[in-house]
Motif scaffolding. Structure first.
Motif, PDB file in Angstrom:
ATOM      1  N   GLY A 515      92.556  43.207   5.392  1.00  0.00           N
ATOM      2  CA  GLY A 515      91.543  42.523   6.187  1.00  0.00           C
ATOM      3  C   GLY A 515      90.917  43.459   7.204  1.00  0.00           C
ATOM      4  O   GLY A 515      91.556  44.408   7.678  1.00  0.00           O
ATOM      5  N   ASN A 516      89.663  43.200   7.528  1.00  0.00           N
ATOM      6  CA  ASN A 516      88.939  44.010   8.524  1.00  0.00           C
ATOM      7  C   ASN A 516      88.980  45.504   8.202  1.00  0.00           C
ATOM      8  O   ASN A 516      89.175  46.356   9.076  1.00  0.00           O
ATOM      9  CB  ASN A 516      89.505  43.772   9.930  1.00  0.00           C
ATOM     10  CG  ASN A 516      89.352  42.326  10.350  1.00  0.00           C
ATOM     11  OD1 ASN A 516      88.315  41.717  10.097  1.00  0.00           O
ATOM     12  ND2 ASN A 516      90.395  41.770  10.958  1.00  0.00           N
ATOM     13  N   LYS A 517      88.865  45.818   6.910  1.00  0.00           N
ATOM     14  CA  LYS A 517      88.774  47.210   6.421  1.00  0.00           C
ATOM     15  C   LYS A 517      90.060  48.013   6.641  1.00  0.00           C
ATOM     16  O   LYS A 517      90.052  49.235   6.635  1.00  0.00           O
ATOM     17  CB  LYS A 517      87.587  47.941   7.076  1.00  0.00           C
ATOM     18  CG  LYS A 517      86.249  47.264   6.821  1.00  0.00           C
ATOM     19  CD  LYS A 517      85.105  47.975   7.500  1.00  0.00           C
ATOM     20  CE  LYS A 517      83.762  47.373   7.167  1.00  0.00           C
ATOM     21  NZ  LYS A 517      83.669  45.933   7.364  1.00  0.00           N
ATOM     22  N   ARG A 518      91.181  47.308   6.864  1.00  0.00           N
ATOM     23  CA  ARG A 518      92.443  48.024   7.022  1.00  0.00           C
ATOM     24  C   ARG A 518      93.560  47.282   6.293  1.00  0.00           C
ATOM     25  O   ARG A 518      93.373  46.145   5.834  1.00  0.00           O
ATOM     26  CB  ARG A 518      92.785  48.213   8.508  1.00  0.00           C
ATOM     27  CG  ARG A 518      92.992  46.943   9.283  1.00  0.00           C
ATOM     28  CD  ARG A 518      93.019  47.186  10.789  1.00  0.00           C
ATOM     29  NE  ARG A 518      93.344  45.971  11.522  1.00  0.00           N
ATOM     30  CZ  ARG A 518      94.534  45.697  12.034  1.00  0.00           C
ATOM     31  NH1 ARG A 518      95.528  46.563  11.894  1.00  0.00           N
ATOM     32  NH2 ARG A 518      94.754  44.572  12.688  1.00  0.00           N
ATOM     33  N   VAL A 519      94.715  47.928   6.198  1.00  0.00           N
ATOM     34  CA  VAL A 519      95.877  47.340   5.532  1.00  0.00           C
ATOM     35  C   VAL A 519      97.055  47.387   6.510  1.00  0.00           C
ATOM     36  O   VAL A 519      97.433  48.451   6.978  1.00  0.00           O
ATOM     37  CB  VAL A 519      96.238  48.096   4.236  1.00  0.00           C
ATOM     38  CG1 VAL A 519      97.458  47.463   3.576  1.00  0.00           C
ATOM     39  CG2 VAL A 519      95.056  48.105   3.272  1.00  0.00           C
ATOM     40  N   LYS A 520      97.599  46.219   6.822  1.00  0.00           N
ATOM     41  CA  LYS A 520      98.698  46.115   7.785  1.00  0.00           C
ATOM     42  C   LYS A 520      99.998  45.801   7.044  1.00  0.00           C
ATOM     43  O   LYS A 520     100.051  44.896   6.212  1.00  0.00           O
ATOM     44  CB  LYS A 520      98.386  45.011   8.802  1.00  0.00           C
ATOM     45  CG  LYS A 520      99.398  44.884   9.918  1.00  0.00           C
ATOM     46  CD  LYS A 520      98.971  43.781  10.896  1.00  0.00           C
ATOM     47  CE  LYS A 520      99.997  43.616  12.006  1.00  0.00           C
ATOM     48  NZ  LYS A 520      99.641  42.499  12.913  1.00  0.00           N
ATOM     49  N   GLU A 521     101.058  46.531   7.352  1.00  0.00           N
ATOM     50  CA  GLU A 521     102.345  46.379   6.672  1.00  0.00           C
ATOM     51  C   GLU A 521     103.238  45.408   7.458  1.00  0.00           C
ATOM     52  O   GLU A 521     103.440  45.560   8.657  1.00  0.00           O
ATOM     53  CB  GLU A 521     103.014  47.755   6.578  1.00  0.00           C
ATOM     54  CG  GLU A 521     104.191  47.823   5.644  1.00  0.00           C
ATOM     55  CD  GLU A 521     104.645  49.263   5.397  1.00  0.00           C
ATOM     56  OE1 GLU A 521     105.594  49.452   4.625  1.00  0.00           O
ATOM     57  OE2 GLU A 521     104.046  50.199   5.977  1.00  0.00           O
ATOM     58  N   HIS A 522     103.760  44.383   6.771  1.00  0.00           N
ATOM     59  CA  HIS A 522     104.647  43.406   7.389  1.00  0.00           C
ATOM     60  C   HIS A 522     106.019  43.494   6.713  1.00  0.00           C
ATOM     61  O   HIS A 522     106.122  43.289   5.502  1.00  0.00           O
ATOM     62  CB  HIS A 522     104.102  41.978   7.231  1.00  0.00           C
ATOM     63  CG  HIS A 522     102.787  41.751   7.900  1.00  0.00           C
ATOM     64  ND1 HIS A 522     102.661  41.151   9.129  1.00  0.00           N
ATOM     65  CD2 HIS A 522     101.515  42.042   7.501  1.00  0.00           C
ATOM     66  CE1 HIS A 522     101.375  41.081   9.469  1.00  0.00           C
ATOM     67  NE2 HIS A 522     100.661  41.613   8.492  1.00  0.00           N
TER      68      HIS A 522
END
Length: 547
Positions: A515-522
């Protein structure tokens, strides 16, 4: 109230279902269940008025509006997304335009005593009564809210519908249905082309804003969260449970256990009667008793046990060589199409044996990143595939790569190696190919059938890095469970793109959010991710309110 009264359907002399009777009331949220081929979609089309039953009828109030979303459709391609969606209000806007036209005639005509003038007054009065009884709505605002909820962005509103895939055009049609505020909404697999956030939005809308809903869906979580009633079609009959899907499964199990006991008791009774007939047949003194028992058997209504699949099919991927420690490593990875940035500066590592989920709204780059991993597109930055990785890749377009000259059986037979060869028919049956269907040529298969066949081929390959892009579309609940069990037992590395929360539950142990041009790791499973995401959204609302 809408009534289904003694409805039956016959195809080529065989009965699909018969004497189906039930009512649909306001606030009913009905799950229509049954195995593939039981007639669920056919019944939905009959209620919608698309198809006619062989016998019986559907009754509804004169003004009732029934809206139907089929599995496959194409909207027209002559207007923008916003214009197409606004057609939901065409009837209301048409009434307004007609009233304005008639009022103009009343102002300009002078034949006040004529019958024509009186008829215009009558029509204006009738239209006015209907029009002003409708709650006043800001049509543009409602269109915007619904499109945003279903995953569109404002930049999409002015794009032509022809620019969108079939799945996105399905969303446009769904938006039109929701905006009409119908008395009954009929949905056939509505979540197949929706991401998780859009599914949750639709779920919330249907629960709190719709009047009555009947849905066919293989998304267990969606069905459980939405429905308060379950109607099952089995062996040509219907069973009506005033409860949601999970409780229905328990009640169905109890029903089948009772049927089995009745079946066993009856079988014992029949055996005893038959034994008496065989023993005393031809004995003069017992003639009347024998005849009485023969008639008893002829009149006996045989107890049927509703069909249930008790076969257990355990699929195991063939052994594959061990891959390197880190099958996928990205560093400052970016991808753009012209001025449109899909994602930028993406850095992460996927370790051997990890099972990860890619989630996020459609269009945020999940499939694009997979194409980069598969070396199907160029990109900026670094992307390394680990040592000795043997990749198995499934996307919806994999079905197009099947050999059209082969039959279904030949396609699987060609790919199968080892012990699984003795279970090819069981494997095909688990993925909804049975009877004559296994001898069909690939070239005559539907899109959904080809997708399932491509999935079977993939399950037979020795791979250690498995990448699946929306694998559960076109699979029923039982088949999804078989696939999920196989993936749980898979010893390699799994990258899974899916909007199906129930499928991801217990399967992925890490989530990458796009999302929002990025990738966040959870570093959590899908349930933890969704819980935390709601909390994050609440904090954002609070921060916005304070500003």
């Amino acid at each position: 109230m809408i009534s289904v009264d003694a409805v039956g359907v016959e195809f080529s002399g065989s009965t699909l279902f018969n004497n189906v009777t039930f009512n649909i009331n306001d606030n009913d949220r009905i799950a229509l269940m049954g195995k593939n081929g039981a007639g669920k979609s056919t019944l939905l089309k009959i209620i919608a008025g698309v198809n006619k039953p062989t016998n019986g009828k559907i009754s509804a109030p004169k003004e009732a509006v029934i809206a139907y979303l089929p599995q496959h459709l194409l909207t027209e391609d002559d207007c923008t997304v916003f214009e197409e969606t606004s057609k939901a209000f065409a009837k209301i806007l048409g009434m307004k335009a007609r009233m304005e036209e008639l009022n103009h005639q009343l102002e300009t005509r002078t034949d006040y005593e004529s019958d024509a003038y009186s008829k215009i007054i009558e029509e204006v009065s009738e239209l006015s009564e209907k029009y002003y009884s409708i709650e006043e709505v800001n049509f543009d605002a409602e269109v915007e809210k619904t499109l945003l909820g279903l995953g569109f962005v404002r930049a999409d509103f002015t794009r032509n519908t022809s620019e969108f895939s079939g799945g996105w055009r399905m969303r446009i049609e769904l938006a039109k249905i929701l905006l009409q505020n119908p008395d009954l909404i009929l949905l056939d697999e509505p979540t197949n082309h929706l991401d998780i956030e859009s599914v949750q939005w639709l779920e919330d809308f249907l629960k709190h804003s719709a009047k009555a809903v009947m849905v066919i869906s293989h998304d267990k979580t969606f069905v459980d969260n939405l429905t308060n009633r379950t109607i099952e079609i089995t062996r040509g009959k219907v069973y009506d449970y005033k409860t949601n899907y999970s409780h229905y499964l328990e009640l169905r199990k109890e029903r089948r256990e009772q049927q089995q006991k009745q079946f066993d008791d009856q079988a014992k009774q029949i055996a005893e009667i038959q034994q008496f007939i065989d023993r005393f047949k031809g004995t003069y003194s017992k003639t009347l008793q024998v005849q009485s028992r023969v008639k008893m058997l002829e009149k006996m209504e045989i107890v049927e046990v509703d069909e249930v699949d008790t076969s257990a099919l355990n699929i195991k991927f063939p052994p594959a060589p061990r891959s390197g420690n880190y099958p996928v490593i990205t560093d400052e990875l970016s991808k753009s199409y012209g001025d449109h940035v899909v994602f930028k500066n993406v850095t992460f590592t996927i370790a051997r044996g990890e099972k990860v989920a890619f989630v996020g709204k459609n269009g945020e780059g999940k499939s694009t990143l997979i194409k980069a991993i598969m070396n199907e597109i160029d990109y900026e930055g670094s992307l390394q595939i680990g040592h000795n990785c043997q990749i198995g890749y499934f996307a919806q377009n994999q079905a197009a790569l099947l050999d059209e000259k082969l039959t279904v059986f030949q396609t699987v037979d060609e790919a199968a190696k080892g012990d699984i060869r003795s279970k090819i028919k069981d494997l095909l049956g688990a993925f909804m190919f049975s009877g004559d269907a296994i001898e069909k040529k690939v070239k005559v298969l539907s899109g959904g059938e080809r997708t399932r066949l491509a999935m079977i081929k993939l399950l037979l390959q020795p791979v250690n890095l498995l990448i699946l892009d929306e694998p559960t579309n076109h699979l029923d609940i039982k088949t999804k469970d078989i696939l999920k069990d196989a993936l749980r037992a898979f010893e390699g590395t799994l990258i899974l793109v899916s909007h199906d929360r129930d499928f991801l539950d217990g399967l992925a142990n890490k989530v990458f959010e796009f999302g929002n041009k990025r990738v966040k790791e959870h570093f959590e499973d899908i349930n933890g991710f969704l819980r935390n995401k709601k909390m994050e959204n609440l904090k954002e609302i609070e921060r916005t309110a304070k500003v």
